[in-house]
Scaffold this active site. Structure first.
Site, short mmCIF file in Angstrom:
data_model
loop_
_atom_site.label_atom_id
_atom_site.label_comp_id
_atom_site.label_asym_id
_atom_site.label_seq_id
_atom_site.Cartn_x
_atom_site.Cartn_y
_atom_site.Cartn_z
N ARG A 168 12.49 1.33 -2.62
CA ARG A 168 12.54 1.28 -1.16
C ARG A 168 13.80 0.54 -0.67
O ARG A 168 13.77 -0.21 0.30
CB ARG A 168 11.30 0.58 -0.58
CG ARG A 168 9.99 1.30 -0.82
CD ARG A 168 9.94 2.63 -0.10
NE ARG A 168 8.61 3.19 -0.12
CZ ARG A 168 8.10 3.90 -1.14
NH1 ARG A 168 8.84 4.17 -2.21
NH2 ARG A 168 6.87 4.37 -1.07
N SER A 250 3.60 2.52 4.74
CA SER A 250 3.36 1.22 4.10
C SER A 250 4.19 0.16 4.80
O SER A 250 5.39 0.34 4.99
CB SER A 250 3.78 1.25 2.63
OG SER A 250 3.08 2.22 1.93
N GLU A 346 8.58 -3.55 4.53
CA GLU A 346 9.37 -2.35 4.21
C GLU A 346 10.22 -1.89 5.42
O GLU A 346 11.37 -1.51 5.24
CB GLU A 346 8.40 -1.23 3.78
CG GLU A 346 8.99 -0.25 2.82
CD GLU A 346 8.06 0.93 2.58
OE1 GLU A 346 8.14 1.90 3.36
OE2 GLU A 346 7.28 0.90 1.62
N1 EPU Z 1 -5.82 -0.31 -2.58
C1 EPU Z 1 -6.92 -1.05 -2.22
N2 EPU Z 1 -7.14 -1.28 -0.89
C2 EPU Z 1 -6.31 -0.81 0.07
C3 EPU Z 1 -5.19 -0.06 -0.31
C4 EPU Z 1 -4.95 0.18 -1.65
O1 EPU Z 1 -7.69 -1.49 -3.06
O2 EPU Z 1 -6.58 -1.06 1.24
C5 EPU Z 1 -5.59 0.00 -3.99
C6 EPU Z 1 -5.88 1.47 -4.26
O3 EPU Z 1 -7.23 1.69 -4.53
C7 EPU Z 1 -5.01 1.76 -5.46
C8 EPU Z 1 -3.83 0.85 -5.24
O4 EPU Z 1 -4.22 -0.14 -4.30
O5 EPU Z 1 -5.67 1.37 -6.64
C9 EPU Z 1 -2.59 1.61 -4.77
O6 EPU Z 1 -2.88 2.31 -3.57
P1 EPU Z 1 -2.23 3.74 -3.24
O7 EPU Z 1 -2.36 4.67 -4.39
O8 EPU Z 1 -2.73 4.17 -1.91
O9 EPU Z 1 -0.67 3.49 -3.15
P2 EPU Z 1 0.16 2.27 -2.56
O10 EPU Z 1 0.74 1.51 -3.70
O11 EPU Z 1 -0.64 1.51 -1.59
C10 EPU Z 1 2.46 3.54 -2.53
C11 EPU Z 1 3.58 3.73 -1.57
C12 EPU Z 1 3.24 4.80 -0.56
C13 EPU Z 1 3.02 6.09 -1.33
C14 EPU Z 1 1.87 5.88 -2.33
C15 EPU Z 1 1.72 7.07 -3.23
C16 EPU Z 1 4.70 1.59 -1.36
C17 EPU Z 1 4.95 0.38 -0.53
N3 EPU Z 1 3.85 2.47 -0.88
O12 EPU Z 1 1.34 3.05 -1.80
O13 EPU Z 1 4.39 4.97 0.28
O14 EPU Z 1 2.71 7.15 -0.45
O15 EPU Z 1 2.18 4.76 -3.19
O16 EPU Z 1 2.79 7.15 -4.14
O17 EPU Z 1 5.32 1.72 -2.43
C18 EPU Z 1 5.39 4.31 2.33
O18 EPU Z 1 6.28 3.78 1.66
O19 EPU Z 1 5.41 4.30 3.59
C19 EPU Z 1 4.27 4.95 1.65
C20 EPU Z 1 3.23 5.45 2.32
#
Ligand code: EPU
Length: 350
Positions: A168, A250, A346
């Site tokens: 990012r 995010s 971010e």
């Molecule tokens: N989780 C929780 N509670 C929550 C949110 C997440 O327990 O409220 C847990 C989920 O269950 C999962 C883990 O955290 O085990 C990761 O969650 P998720 O797969 O939704 O992905 P993320 O790491 O929260 C990242 C990117 C997103 C991208 C997704 C899919 C970043 C900051 N965010 O989110 O990017 O769409 O992976 O690849 O790296 C963005 O940058 O705007 C964005 C949406």
């Protein structure tokens, strides 16, 4: 090219924050940028502060009326530049909508961007924060870009190495005089971006949510269109649609820690979601950390934490940028107090 005064910015930021730009120029072609820079008003418009380049407004928190000259990039155009036995070279104008561009490449039969479907924003903004989702980052498909130097008016091109991509992150997020030096924020106006989509196409299916889709549907060898549809469905289920609930995706980056720090956090809470990275560091799910601190569904004024994804802050209606940042700071404090981790926002804050 027309410079407008006192322009409402609410339609141009996906958070839907109400604010105004004192001066805003819409730029539909490279020539208009040069025309603007040689206009009589340019020196006065940029004397107090460098101009602010506005892309899709999807990674932005506006905390008040914007005094610097706003450059709204509306350069259109999408085309195939080259097809060889090794891949397709595709170009998009900076003002093209990102998701429409991804859908168009697939319709033409050029796969490779499907995991990045439905990310809000524009083609020109995509390299700025090196957008990424479901196992693919923009830098994996990036070829080069064209930009105009707002200090000199000269056009230039950059390859991937010159963009300094990180998680990012890129040179476009750092100030020219900032800590990393040589940044291009406020200096480079991205006009066109080129993507290299290699042949043979290989699906990227390692992300847990996609593995789940394969298991649910029994489709073990999806084509690019199928992956596109799955990514769209996953995002619609998890993330708020900015057209309905204002948000900037995010709000924080997923932090990385070393093994010792990770062991310390696991001792505090064994359920912490973490992923080992190839370089030996460990990535923590910021959404999980925020969720564990009880923030899901909470609000400060009209800014809130999304009920289905704690990493996403939302505008519940009429939120100010100040409310969003107050909420963000409260979250940072509570995650730091509980886990000793500093979350880094971010979006760009102006
Ligand atoms: N989780 C929780 N509670 C929550 C949110 C997440 O327990 O409220 C847990 C989920 O269950 C999962 C883990 O955290 O085990 C990761 O969650 P998720 O797969 O939704 O992905 P993320 O790491 O929260 C990242 C990117 C997103 C991208 C997704 C899919 C970043 C900051 N965010 O989110 O990017 O769409 O992976 O690849 O790296 C963005 O940058 O705007 C964005 C949406």
């Amino acid at each position: 090219m027309l410079v407008e005064n006192n322009v409402a910015l609410q339609p141009y930021n996906t958070f839907g924050i109400v604010a105004r730009a004192q001066r805003l120029a819409r730029l539909r072609a490279e020539a208009e940028v040069l025309q603007l820079m040689s206009s009589a008003d340019w020196a006065a418009d940029t004397a107090a502060a460098p101009p602010f380049v506005l892309g899709g407004g999807s990674n932005l928190v506006i905390t008040g009326d914007v005094k610097p000259l706003v450059l709204k990039v509306e350069i259109a155009g999408r085309r195939l530049l080259e097809e060889t036995a090794k891949g397709w070279l595709v170009e998009g104008g900076a003002g093209e909508n990102w998701h429409a561009f991804v859908a168009w490449t697939l319709e033409q039969g050029w796969p490779g961007l499907e995991n990045l479907a439905l990310i809000p924003g524009s083609v020109g903004a995509s390299p700025v924060q090196n957008i990424g989702a479901y196992g693919v980052e923009l830098q994996d498909r990036f070829h080069s870009l064209d930009a105009i130097d707002l200090y000199t008016g000269k056009a230039f091109s950059l390859d991937a190495a010159q963009c300094g991509f990180g998680y990012r992150d890129s040179v476009f997020k750092h100030a020219p005089a900032g800590e990393k030096g040589l940044g291009l924020a406020g200096r480079a106006l991205i006009t066109r971006v080129r993507f290299w989509l290699p042949k043979p196409w290989k699906p990227v299916l390692g992300y847990l949510d996609l593995e789940r889709k394969m298991a649910e549907t029994g489709v073990s060898a999806p084509d690019a269109r199928q992956i596109f549809d799955w990514v769209v469905a996953i995002r619609r289920a998890k993330l708020p649609d900015p057209a309905v609930i204002g948000n900037a995706g995010s709000f924080f980056k997923n932090p990385t820690v070393n093994e010792v720090q990770c062991a310390d956090i696991i001792a505090r809470d064994p359920k912490v979601v973490h992923y080992p990275m190839p370089d030996g560091s460990i990535k923590l799910a910021a959404g999980w950390l925020i969720d564990a601190c009880g923030w899901k569904g909470k609000s400060v004024g009209n800014a809130g934490v999304f009920e289905r994804q704690a990493l996403v802050l939302v505008n519940r209606g009429g939120a100010t940028g100040g409310e969003v940042m107050t909420l963000a700071k409260a979250i940072q404090t509570s995650v730091y107090e509980r886990f000793g981790i500093r979350l880094e926002p971010e979006p760009v804050v102006i």
